[in-house]
Write an enzyme that holds these catalytic residues in place. Structure first.
Site, short mmCIF file in Angstrom:
data_model
loop_
_atom_site.label_atom_id
_atom_site.label_comp_id
_atom_site.label_asym_id
_atom_site.label_seq_id
_atom_site.Cartn_x
_atom_site.Cartn_y
_atom_site.Cartn_z
CD GLU A 124 12.51 -12.10 23.44
OE1 GLU A 124 13.75 -12.17 23.28
OE2 GLU A 124 11.74 -13.02 23.11
CB SER A 151 -23.18 11.76 -30.49
OG SER A 151 -23.38 11.53 -31.88
#
Length: 688
Positions: free
Chosen positions: A94, A365
């Site tokens: 590149e 409860s």
């Protein structure tokens, strides 16, 4: 005749001088503009290197359990996490002058211009890695002069403010490799099913050739073109002396195994749990939605994958698929508050509503242990007795009344101890205790236990009529389980940003918020829920599952007409289960009323399998004595049953049970009865 050449010479000289002057002015202007551009770029400083990255979620063991993305797979990998072969291959093909130029390769630009002129079309690119990185970060790919100028400007800013290593790392993490994979890590996983650091020369050279044209050079789409491009990459590496010719030939001949699927996360693990993690990122860490979704975060959670699998499996096998009833499970480490497993419903795809963290339901409860802890703080002991009988309570100066009922309208029709009242879940005892302490006392106690849901200070609060979230209740029980230390539900242990920097690390020192001795006494009373020694006018509420339990547990069930609960713990693990209908429909089928207990028992037993049983460790200031479960007095050999019961030292019973001696005379005169009556019973006398 001689004047004409002279005039021509003067005229030519004049033109040359004018050209030189104009050229000088032009170059000066160009130099000033360039200098101004550089100064402006320096003033602006470094451009932000923020690109969308997938956020990854990890379990407590370090496995990836989920990720977020917008259809693009992006994972940031530092240079040390990328194969050196891929780095060299990328530079070679590149931008071979990457380490020496200042962002622009003038020689390459000139060559590209000549090649384009000869071909009379654009046939050769000259963009450097820095230019491509600038384009990937800030710009589109349109071919306008404005875009080219901006690309050049950002290139200058990148080169002025970042090192070559930082630029190359950014490029390798943002370049597109096709098939939705951005960056070397995502591409390595997609094409080869491995991390970028593990790529071989053959794989790296194949990968480095793809960005030139992902649709043309993907080995999955066109292997022949991809191999041809790979050869160009390897030749470029050889020309740069990165590899030898032997290495090049070997790489070309190596057969590649291609995967072709994104494998980081295939199935979303614990989706309800992950939703809770995202909510915690927003509400506790104040991270915005975009950063959560695309910020490239690494979120290390508290999830125990084994516990999660067990929770999901137990829920799905206990509740028939044909049933519309819903359920949730929350499991926590009581010592740290870390959430180990969470299921917010039967099917996340059908309903992502999280019933563990979002639903507000009546706890029934399961609220009683908080009430009785408050009672212990106010002089009650496990041997405190009150009458269990049908009772109508008057309040508001006699303008209002309340008549609670026990399950199936069963009552002792006499006195029972607090220890037995908890085990049998006696409602009359609970409401009497609540009213004696004052309705606000339970509200305040609930807040101390970490419950933030709104509580109504009314007589029925003792029976859990004010809605709470399941995770709040499990957290409250964790505080009892750990001996009274403050904990909060923890989903996240650590968060790192896309650079690997730690932006959150959970560390919190334990704070003692309850009396450790009373917390232990409360826990020991809750073990009675599974101990049939405490059977009285009815069986202990845990009797239906006690045969399944193989270690000491403390816990409490709870039920209303629309909700069913079971919450319990060992020293290592606390878990809570809720079942009910989303629309508040009554639970009328008997089998459905038992789901919560069955799920809890199965989950705890399987979740703790392989771990040694642990008893609850008594604190220094408590004492255990054997008492008669019915009277709460010290047991004798004549008593038909006795149970080891713990008290804060100094509050244990001193009187022996005399009820089972033959020939005893239990009758007392009214005066004697008055003298024997405890102080709290005198206060409660108006309510029976």
């Amino acid at each position: 005749m001689e004047l004409i050449p002279s005039e021509r010479f003067k005229r030519t000289t004049k033109y040359v001088r004018a050209f030189i002057i104009l050229a000088t002015i032009g170059l000066t202007i160009l130099f000033v503009l360039l200098l101004s551009l550089l100064v402006y770029a320096k003033i602006l400083g470094p451009p932000p290197l923020v690109v969308p990255q997938s956020t990854l979620y990890y379990s407590d063991s370090g496995n990836v359990i989920g990720e977020t993305d917008n259809g693009q797979k992006r994972y940031w990998a530092g240079m040390e996490s990328i194969s050196p072969q891929l780095i060299k291959a990328t530079v070679a093909v590149e931008d071979r002058q990457f380490y020496t130029h200042k962002g622009f390769d003038i020689k390459r630009i000139g060559g590209a211009i000549l090649a384009d002129i000869r071909a009379r079309s654009k046939v050769q690119g000259a963009s450097t890695i820095t230019q491509q990185y600038a384009r990937n970060l800030f710009l589109g790919h349109d071919k306008t002069w404005t875009r080219k100028f901006n690309e050049a400007f950002y290139t200058i800013r990148l080169e002025m403010n970042y090192s070559k290593k930082e630029i190359l790392e950014g490029y390798l993490n943002t370049i597109y490799y096709g098939h939705g994979a951005y960056g070397a890590q995502a591409a390595s996983q997609y094409y080869f099913g491995k991390d970028a650091k593990d790529l071989t020369l053959s794989e790296a050279s194949m990968l480095a050739g793809i960005p030139k044209g992902p649709s043309n050079y993907s080995p999955l789409d066109n292997l022949e073109k991809a191999k041809s491009r790979q050869q160009i990459v390897l030749q470029a590496m050889k020309n740069k002396n990165y590899i030898s010719e032997a290495n090049m030939d070997k790489a070309l001949q190596t057969a590649l195994t291609l995967k072709g699927e994104h494998g980081t996360v295939t199935n979303k693990t614990a989706p309800y749990f992950q939703d809770a993690v995202k909510q915690a990122l927003k509400s506790q860490l104040h991270i915005d939605d975009r950063t959560i979704e695309l910020g490239g975060l690494k979120v290390y959670t508290t999830l125990d994958e084994k516990q999660q699998d067990i929770a999901e499996e137990v829920l799905s096998t206990t509740i028939p698929k044909s049933s519309d009833i819903q359920a949730s499970i929350v499991a926590m480490d009581p010592g740290t508050g870390e959430v180990r497993a969470l299921v917010g419903g039967k099917n996340y795809t059908e309903s992502p509503f999280n019933r563990a963290t979002q639903a507000v339901r009546q706890p029934g409860s399961t609220m009683k242990p908080l009430l009785y802890y408050s009672a212990l703080e106010n002089g009650f002991t496990p041997s405190t007795t009150l009458k269990s009988e049908t009772t109508t309570f008057s309040f508001d100066d006699g303008h209002s009344s309340y008549t609670p009922h026990n399950y199936n309208h069963q009552y002792a029709e006499g006195e029972i101890t607090m220890a037995q009242a908890i085990a049998l879940s006696d409602n009359i005892f609970a409401v009497k205790t609540h009213l004696f302490l004052g309705e606000q006392s339970l509200v305040d106690t609930a807040h101390r236990f970490g419950i933030t849901s709104k509580m109504d200070a009314v007589p029925s609060l003792a029976l859990g009529t004010s809605g709470v979230r399941a995770i709040e209740m499990v957290n409250a029980y964790s505080i009892l389980a750990n001996g009274g230390k403050k904990v909060e539900p923890i989903f996240i242990k650590r968060v790192e940003n896309q650079k690997g920097e730690v932006i959150f690390d959970h560390t919190k020192k334990a704070e003692q918020i309850l009396d450790a001795d009373k917390a232990f006494v409360m826990t020991e009373m809750l073990t009675g829920v599974f101990d049939e020694t405490l059977n009285g006018y009815t069986k202990v509420t845990g009797s239906t599952i006690s045969s399944q339990l193989t270690r000491p547990y403390a816990g409490k069930s709870g039920s209303t007409s629309t909700d069913s609960w079971m919450i319990g713990y060992t020293p290592q693990l606390v878990a809570g289960v809720w079942t009910g209908y989303d629309q508040g429909k009554k639970i009328e089928i008997p089998a459905e009323k038992s789901y919560a207990k069955k799920i809890w028992a199965s989950y705890m037993e399987k979740g703790l399998q392989g771990q040694p049983p642990k008893s609850f460790k008594e604190t220094e200031n408590v004492i255990g004595v054997y008492v008669n479960p019915e009277s709460g007095k010290l047991a004798t050999k004549a008593c038909p049953a006795s149970r080891l019961t713990y008290y804060v030292k100094g509050t244990e019973p001193a009187e022996y049970c005399a009820e089972h001696f033959k020939g005893k005379n239990s009758k007392r005169t009214p005066k004697e009865e008055e003298q024997k009556t405890p102080w709290y019973k005198k206060v409660l006398k108006p309510w029976g």
